[in-house]
Design a protein around this motif. Structure first.
Motif, short mmCIF file in Angstrom:
data_model
loop_
_atom_site.label_atom_id
_atom_site.label_comp_id
_atom_site.label_asym_id
_atom_site.label_seq_id
_atom_site.Cartn_x
_atom_site.Cartn_y
_atom_site.Cartn_z
N ARG A 122 26.62 40.70 50.75
CA ARG A 122 26.10 39.76 49.76
C ARG A 122 26.50 40.17 48.35
NH1 ARG A 122 21.79 38.81 46.29
NH2 ARG A 122 21.04 40.95 46.55
N LEU A 123 26.37 41.46 48.06
CA LEU A 123 26.73 41.95 46.73
C LEU A 123 28.23 41.82 46.49
CD1 LEU A 123 24.44 45.10 46.47
CD2 LEU A 123 24.15 42.89 45.33
N ASP A 124 29.04 42.10 47.51
CA ASP A 124 30.48 41.91 47.37
C ASP A 124 30.80 40.44 47.09
OD1 ASP A 124 31.03 44.57 47.80
OD2 ASP A 124 31.64 44.33 49.88
N CYS A 125 30.11 39.55 47.77
CA CYS A 125 30.32 38.12 47.57
C CYS A 125 29.93 37.70 46.15
CB CYS A 125 29.53 37.33 48.61
SG CYS A 125 30.01 35.61 48.78
N LEU A 126 28.84 38.27 45.66
CA LEU A 126 28.43 38.00 44.28
C LEU A 126 29.50 38.47 43.29
CD1 LEU A 126 24.63 38.89 44.21
CD2 LEU A 126 25.64 36.75 43.40
N GLU A 127 30.04 39.67 43.52
CA GLU A 127 31.09 40.19 42.65
C GLU A 127 32.30 39.26 42.65
OE1 GLU A 127 32.27 44.18 43.39
OE2 GLU A 127 30.21 44.94 43.46
N LEU A 128 32.68 38.80 43.84
CA LEU A 128 33.85 37.93 43.95
C LEU A 128 33.61 36.58 43.27
CD1 LEU A 128 34.76 38.79 47.63
CD2 LEU A 128 36.21 39.24 45.63
N SER A 129 32.38 36.08 43.37
CA SER A 129 32.08 34.81 42.70
C SER A 129 32.14 34.97 41.19
CB SER A 129 30.71 34.28 43.15
OG SER A 129 29.65 35.04 42.62
N VAL A 130 31.70 36.12 40.69
CA VAL A 130 31.80 36.38 39.26
C VAL A 130 33.26 36.47 38.84
CG1 VAL A 130 31.37 38.12 37.46
CG2 VAL A 130 29.54 37.48 39.05
N GLU A 131 34.08 37.12 39.65
CA GLU A 131 35.51 37.20 39.35
C GLU A 131 36.14 35.82 39.28
OE1 GLU A 131 37.71 39.79 41.86
OE2 GLU A 131 36.55 41.57 41.34
N ALA A 132 35.75 34.95 40.22
CA ALA A 132 36.30 33.60 40.22
C ALA A 132 35.90 32.85 38.95
CB ALA A 132 35.83 32.85 41.46
N ARG A 133 34.65 32.95 38.55
CA ARG A 133 34.20 32.28 37.33
C ARG A 133 34.91 32.85 36.11
NH1 ARG A 133 29.61 29.13 38.03
NH2 ARG A 133 28.50 29.47 40.00
N THR A 134 35.12 34.18 36.11
CA THR A 134 35.80 34.82 35.00
C THR A 134 37.24 34.33 34.91
OG1 THR A 134 34.42 36.79 35.24
CG2 THR A 134 36.45 37.04 33.98
N ALA A 135 37.91 34.21 36.05
CA ALA A 135 39.29 33.72 36.07
C ALA A 135 39.39 32.29 35.58
CB ALA A 135 39.86 33.83 37.48
N SER B 235 24.05 36.31 31.93
CA SER B 235 22.65 36.56 32.30
C SER B 235 22.54 37.02 33.75
CB SER B 235 21.80 35.31 32.07
OG SER B 235 22.27 34.24 32.86
N LEU B 236 23.39 36.46 34.63
CA LEU B 236 23.40 36.89 36.03
C LEU B 236 23.71 38.38 36.13
CD1 LEU B 236 23.53 36.49 39.12
CD2 LEU B 236 25.91 35.79 38.82
N LEU B 237 24.72 38.82 35.42
CA LEU B 237 25.12 40.23 35.49
C LEU B 237 24.07 41.15 34.88
CD1 LEU B 237 28.91 39.83 34.71
CD2 LEU B 237 27.92 40.75 36.83
N HIS B 238 23.41 40.72 33.81
CA HIS B 238 22.33 41.53 33.26
C HIS B 238 21.24 41.74 34.32
CE1 HIS B 238 23.24 42.43 29.11
NE2 HIS B 238 23.58 41.17 28.85
N GLY B 239 20.92 40.68 35.05
CA GLY B 239 19.90 40.79 36.09
C GLY B 239 20.34 41.68 37.24
N LEU B 240 21.61 41.57 37.62
CA LEU B 240 22.12 42.40 38.72
C LEU B 240 22.15 43.87 38.34
CD1 LEU B 240 25.00 40.08 39.99
CD2 LEU B 240 22.93 40.71 41.24
N ILE B 241 22.49 44.16 37.09
CA ILE B 241 22.51 45.56 36.64
C ILE B 241 21.09 46.13 36.64
CG2 ILE B 241 22.83 47.00 34.58
CD1 ILE B 241 25.39 45.33 34.05
N ALA B 242 20.13 45.32 36.23
CA ALA B 242 18.74 45.79 36.25
C ALA B 242 18.29 46.09 37.68
CB ALA B 242 17.83 44.74 35.62
N GLN B 243 18.77 45.30 38.64
CA GLN B 243 18.38 45.48 40.04
C GLN B 243 19.19 46.56 40.74
OE1 GLN B 243 18.45 41.80 42.22
NE2 GLN B 243 17.40 42.65 43.98
#
Length: 257
Positions: free
Chosen positions: A160-173, A182-190
Motif C-alpha cells: 500500500r505504501l509503495d502504491c502511495l509513493e508511485l501515485s505521488v510520483e505520477a502526480r509529480t510527473a 498535504s498528503l505527504l505531510h500526513g504520511l511523514i507524520a505517520q
C-alpha cells in the motif's frame, strides 16, 4: 463470489456481503485465502490459530472450523460446496471463478508500474488510485497474529505504501505538485522513518517555489533519523538536498530527484 481480505474479511455473492463473527473461523478462512490454490497443512492452521500453545483437541477444533466454513461459503454463494477441498496433506481453497481483491490489487499495481514506465502518467495514476481503494483497512482489522497472517498483513501495508509513493510520483510527473503536499505531510507524520516520503515532499515543495520549506524538510528528516536510528539520511536524500541548495536545473525534469 468475491473474497476480500484487504481489510476486514468479507465474502460477497454480488447481492450481499457476508462476514464471520467467530475470530477463529475468520482466521482459518484468511489462512486458506492467502494460500489460495495451494495446500495449507493442518499444522499450519494450528500454528495460525494458537501459535505455540494449541489446546489438547486442536486438530478436532480445526475440523469443526472447516466444516462450519464450508457451510458459511455455501450460504455466501459457493453453491457447489466445493471451495474448500480436503487433500491428503491438508486443505486447499479453490477460487474457481470467484474474484479476489488481492489478485485485483496486484494486477492494478502491475498495470500502474507498466504505464508509469512508459510515461503514461494519467493511466498509471488511475491504476494506482483504483488499487488503493481496494485496501479498506488493516488485514482482519489488525487482529492477525499467526506467522503467515502477520507476514501477509505486513506485505499488504508495504505494498500500500509503495502504491502511495508511485501515485505521488505520477502526480509529480504531471505537474500536480500542490495536490500531494498535504498528503505527504500526513504520511511523514505517520511514517517518520520512511525516507522516500521526505524526498518526495522536498521535491514537490521545490517545484512549488518553496525552496526554504524543502530545505527544512531535509533538516527535519535528519533530526528524526539521527534521534531514532543514529543514522544520516540516505544518499538519494542527501543528493536531493544538495541539488535544491544549488537550484539544479535537473530538478525541473519530470520525476527527477
Amino acid at each position: 463470489m468475491r473474497y476480500e481480505l484487504l481489510g476486514p474479511l468479507l465474502v460477497s455473492n454480488g447481492a450481499a456481503h457476508h462476514s464471520l463473527s467467530a475470530p477463529k473461523m475468520e482466521m482459518t478462512l484468511a489462512t486458506l485465502l492467502i494460500a489460495a490454490g495451494r495446500v495449507t497443512t493442518k499444522e499450519q492452521l494450528v500454528s495460525e490459530l494458537w501459535s505455540t500453545a494449541p489446546p489438547r483437541r486442536a486438530s478436532a477444533a480445526v475440523h469443526v472450523y472447516l466444516s462450519q466454513l464450508r457451510k458459511f461459503l455455501v450460504s455466501a454463494g459457493d453453491h457447489a460446496g466445493d471451495a474448500i477441498v480436503t487433500k491428503p496433506s491438508g486443505y486447499v481453497l479453490r477460487l474457481g471463478g470467484a474474484s479476489y481483491d488481492v489478485d485485483d490489487f496486484q494486477q492494478l499495481t502491475r498495470t500502474g508500474r507498466a504505464r508509469q514506465h512508459a510515461g503514461q502518467y494519467e493511466a498509471a495514476l488511475e491504476a494506482f488510485e483504483r488499487a488503493l481503494l481496494l485496501v479498506r483497512g488493516p488485514v482482519l482489522d489488525g487482529t492477525a497474529e499467526g506467522p503467515a497472517l502477520s507476514a501477509f498483513a505486513t506485505w499488504v501495508e508495504e505494498e500500500r505504501l509503495d502504491c502511495l509513493e508511485l501515485s505521488v510520483e505520477a502526480r509529480t510527473a504531471l505537474g500536480r505538485h500542490r495536490e500531494v503536499i498535504s498528503l505527504l505531510h500526513g504520511l511523514i507524520a505517520q511514517y517518520p522513518l520512511r525516507e522516500s516520503f521526505y524526498r518526495q515532499l522536498m521535491l514537490v515543495l521545490y517545484r512549488s517555489d518553496r525552496q526554504a520549506e524543502a530545505l527544512r524538510v531535509f533538516r527535519s528528516a535528519q533530526k528524526v533519523l539521527r534521534a531514532e536510528l543514529g543514522l544520516e539520511p540516505c544518499r538519494s536524500l542527501r543528493r536531493l538536498h544538495q541539488a535544491i541548495l544549488t537550484s539544479d536545473r535537473l530538478l525541473d525534469l519530470p520525476l527527477a530527484g
